[in-house]
Each structure stands twice: as C-alpha cells, then as structure tokens.
Scaffold this motif. Structure first.
Motif, PDB file in Angstrom:
ATOM      1  N   ALA A   3       0.830  -1.204   0.000  1.00  0.00           N
ATOM      2  CA  ALA A   3       0.000   0.000   0.000  1.00  0.00           C
ATOM      3  C   ALA A   3       0.864   1.253   0.000  1.00  0.00           C
ATOM      4  O   ALA A   3       0.556   2.234  -0.691  1.00  0.00           O
ATOM      5  CB  ALA A   3      -0.931  -0.001   1.205  1.00  0.00           C
ATOM      6  N   ALA A   4       1.969   1.229   0.756  1.00  0.00           N
ATOM      7  CA  ALA A   4       2.861   2.391   0.811  1.00  0.00           C
ATOM      8  C   ALA A   4       3.551   2.607  -0.534  1.00  0.00           C
ATOM      9  O   ALA A   4       3.730   3.747  -0.984  1.00  0.00           O
ATOM     10  CB  ALA A   4       3.902   2.201   1.911  1.00  0.00           C
ATOM     11  N   VAL A   5       3.942   1.502  -1.197  1.00  0.00           N
ATOM     12  CA  VAL A   5       4.579   1.611  -2.514  1.00  0.00           C
ATOM     13  C   VAL A   5       3.608   2.214  -3.522  1.00  0.00           C
ATOM     14  O   VAL A   5       3.952   3.129  -4.279  1.00  0.00           O
ATOM     15  CB  VAL A   5       5.076   0.228  -3.002  1.00  0.00           C
ATOM     16  N   VAL A   6       2.375   1.704  -3.524  1.00  0.00           N
ATOM     17  CA  VAL A   6       1.369   2.211  -4.466  1.00  0.00           C
ATOM     18  C   VAL A   6       1.065   3.678  -4.180  1.00  0.00           C
ATOM     19  O   VAL A   6       1.005   4.508  -5.107  1.00  0.00           O
ATOM     20  CB  VAL A   6       0.078   1.368  -4.383  1.00  0.00           C
ATOM     21  N   ALA A   7       0.896   4.029  -2.903  1.00  0.00           N
ATOM     22  CA  ALA A   7       0.609   5.419  -2.546  1.00  0.00           C
ATOM     23  C   ALA A   7       1.759   6.326  -2.936  1.00  0.00           C
ATOM     24  O   ALA A   7       1.551   7.431  -3.470  1.00  0.00           O
ATOM     25  CB  ALA A   7       0.346   5.522  -1.044  1.00  0.00           C
ATOM     26  N   GLY A   8       2.999   5.877  -2.689  1.00  0.00           N
ATOM     27  CA  GLY A   8       4.153   6.691  -3.049  1.00  0.00           C
ATOM     28  C   GLY A   8       4.285   6.870  -4.541  1.00  0.00           C
ATOM     29  O   GLY A   8       4.591   7.966  -5.030  1.00  0.00           O
ATOM     30  N   ALA A   9       4.062   5.783  -5.306  1.00  0.00           N
ATOM     31  CA  ALA A   9       4.155   5.869  -6.760  1.00  0.00           C
ATOM     32  C   ALA A   9       3.103   6.826  -7.312  1.00  0.00           C
ATOM     33  O   ALA A   9       3.398   7.670  -8.172  1.00  0.00           O
ATOM     34  CB  ALA A   9       3.994   4.483  -7.377  1.00  0.00           C
ATOM     35  N   LEU A  10       1.882   6.711  -6.810  1.00  0.00           N
ATOM     36  CA  LEU A  10       0.819   7.608  -7.271  1.00  0.00           C
ATOM     37  C   LEU A  10       1.138   9.057  -6.922  1.00  0.00           C
ATOM     38  O   LEU A  10       0.911   9.974  -7.725  1.00  0.00           O
ATOM     39  CB  LEU A  10      -0.523   7.191  -6.659  1.00  0.00           C
ATOM     40  N   VAL A 138      -1.122  14.197   5.985  1.00  0.00           N
ATOM     41  CA  VAL A 138      -2.159  14.604   6.927  1.00  0.00           C
ATOM     42  C   VAL A 138      -3.467  13.876   6.628  1.00  0.00           C
ATOM     43  O   VAL A 138      -4.221  13.498   7.515  1.00  0.00           O
ATOM     44  CB  VAL A 138      -2.358  16.135   6.891  1.00  0.00           C
ATOM     45  N   GLY A 139      -3.719  13.651   5.329  1.00  0.00           N
ATOM     46  CA  GLY A 139      -4.943  12.960   4.933  1.00  0.00           C
ATOM     47  C   GLY A 139      -4.915  11.470   5.210  1.00  0.00           C
ATOM     48  O   GLY A 139      -5.906  10.774   4.981  1.00  0.00           O
ATOM     49  N   GLY A 140      -3.774  10.975   5.669  1.00  0.00           N
ATOM     50  CA  GLY A 140      -3.686   9.569   6.033  1.00  0.00           C
ATOM     51  C   GLY A 140      -3.398   8.636   4.877  1.00  0.00           C
ATOM     52  O   GLY A 140      -3.476   7.414   5.030  1.00  0.00           O
ATOM     53  N   THR A 141      -3.061   9.168   3.689  1.00  0.00           N
ATOM     54  CA  THR A 141      -2.811   8.301   2.537  1.00  0.00           C
ATOM     55  C   THR A 141      -1.330   8.001   2.354  1.00  0.00           C
ATOM     56  O   THR A 141      -0.962   7.306   1.415  1.00  0.00           O
ATOM     57  CB  THR A 141      -3.347   8.963   1.254  1.00  0.00           C
ATOM     58  N   ALA A 142      -0.469   8.539   3.216  1.00  0.00           N
ATOM     59  CA  ALA A 142       0.965   8.334   3.031  1.00  0.00           C
ATOM     60  C   ALA A 142       1.684   8.326   4.361  1.00  0.00           C
ATOM     61  O   ALA A 142       1.339   9.071   5.264  1.00  0.00           O
ATOM     62  CB  ALA A 142       1.521   9.452   2.159  1.00  0.00           C
ATOM     63  N   SER A 143       2.707   7.451   4.456  1.00  0.00           N
ATOM     64  CA  SER A 143       3.560   7.458   5.635  1.00  0.00           C
ATOM     65  C   SER A 143       4.769   6.583   5.371  1.00  0.00           C
ATOM     66  O   SER A 143       4.706   5.640   4.589  1.00  0.00           O
ATOM     67  CB  SER A 143       2.800   6.930   6.865  1.00  0.00           C
TER      68      SER A 143
END
Length: 201
Positions: A3-10, A138-143
């Motif tokens: 999930a972190a990889v996908v969020a970071g790539a996006l 802040v929106g919780g989609t990345a960390s």
C-alpha cells in the motif's frame, strides 16, 4: 508495504506528470545536450521531490505552516530564476544562429553534476511540492520511508522519460534552424509557465 509503494508511486506521478516550467527547461536542455546531462537533470528534479516526500513523512504537518509566510517570496524567486534562464537560453541560441556556430563551436554545455545541482535547486524552490506531500500525509494516505522512496522512483521515471523525449527531439531537429526553433520555443514555454506560478487561479 504494498500500500505504501502504491501510494508513493501515485504521489510521485501526481506531482511529476503535470509538465511545468522545470519540465520545459529539462526538455530544452535534453534537446541541446546529451543523454548523460539530461538524465542528471532529471534525477535532480526527482531528488527534490524525494527530499520533500521525506520531509513530509518526517513532520511535514508542522513544517507546512512555517513555510506559508515565505511561500510567496520562494515562488517569485523561482519565477526570476526561470525567466533569467529562459532569456539566457534564447539569447545564446539566437547569437549562435546569427554567427553560424556549429555545435562543436558552442560553449561547453553543463556537465552532469552541474545539471543535477541546477535542477535540484530549481525544483526545491517550489513550495507547492512540500504542501502537496504534506496534504497526503495529513490525509492519512501516506507514511514512512517506503512511501518516500516510491515517490522518488516514480518521479525519476517520469523525468527520465521527459529527458529522453528531449534528446530524441534534439536529434531530429539537429540543423541550425531546428536548434534555434527548439531553443526559442523552449524559452517561450518556460516564461509562460513561470509567470503562471504567480498568477491568481
């Protein structure tokens, strides 16, 4: 981790794909120089995006309000730097065209290290990047570090694609008029995109 990889790539593609003034500078540089120089410039842009992604996941929520008072001056500094670069490029291209200089007779183009540092600095001048990554955090989609690394890789892949396109364009338009045309068009696009940074939405 996936999930972190996908969020970071996006996130990386989200900030990189809209071609702005720095992207136009990169394409113009690639058309006039070499694959090595263009790739170094592309990695400079991606490195700045990676730095801001790391900053965002390491405490960007606290940093973003601190940047707010200097966002305007930073944006104007970016505009001044980009317009100066566009003017220098256009004047140099016109002078070489008028004097009939061959590519071999031109002043030595920037090396990979100089291109990397220049594009890193230009991209770091854009405070919108840290705001963008901070909003995702802040929106919780990345960390986390995986997110930041994925954002860097995504940005790098897009910037390298832009650089490759510029190199191909430069080879297709390798004659005197073609080189002048790409230089003037690139400079004009840079100025327009730079001015848009400070215009109200």
């Amino acid at each position: 981790m996936t999930a972190a990889v996908v969020a970071g790539a996006l996130a990386g593609y989200g900030i990189a794909v809209p071609v702005g003034a720095v992207g136009a500078v990169l394409v113009g540089l690639a058309a006039r120089t070499s694959v090595r120089v263009a790739a170094a410039g592309a990695l400079g842009v991606a490195s700045a995006d990676g730095v801001y992604a790391v900053v965002a996941v390491s405490g960007g929520a606290a940093l973003a309000p601190a940047l707010a008072p200097v966002a305007g001056p930073l944006r104007w500094a970016s505009v001044v730097a980009l317009v100066a670069l566009a003017t220098h490029t256009a004047v140099g291209g016109w002078r070489r065209y008028r004097t009939g200089e061959t590519p071999e007779a031109e002043a030595a183009p920037p090396g990979p290290v100089r291109a990397y540092v220049s594009f890193l600095g230009l991209t770091l001048l854009n405070p919108a990047t840290i705001v963008y990554f901070t909003a995702l955090v802040v929106g919780g989609t990345a960390s986390g570090a995986v997110f930041a690394l994925a954002a860097f890789v995504a940005s790098a892949s897009w910037q390298l694609l832009l650089a490759g396109g510029g190199v191909v364009l430069g080879r297709v338009l390798a004659g005197r008029r073609g080189r002048l045309g790409t230089t003037l068009v690139s400079s004009a696009v840079i100025v327009v995109l730079a001015v848009r940074l400070v215009l109200p939405d």
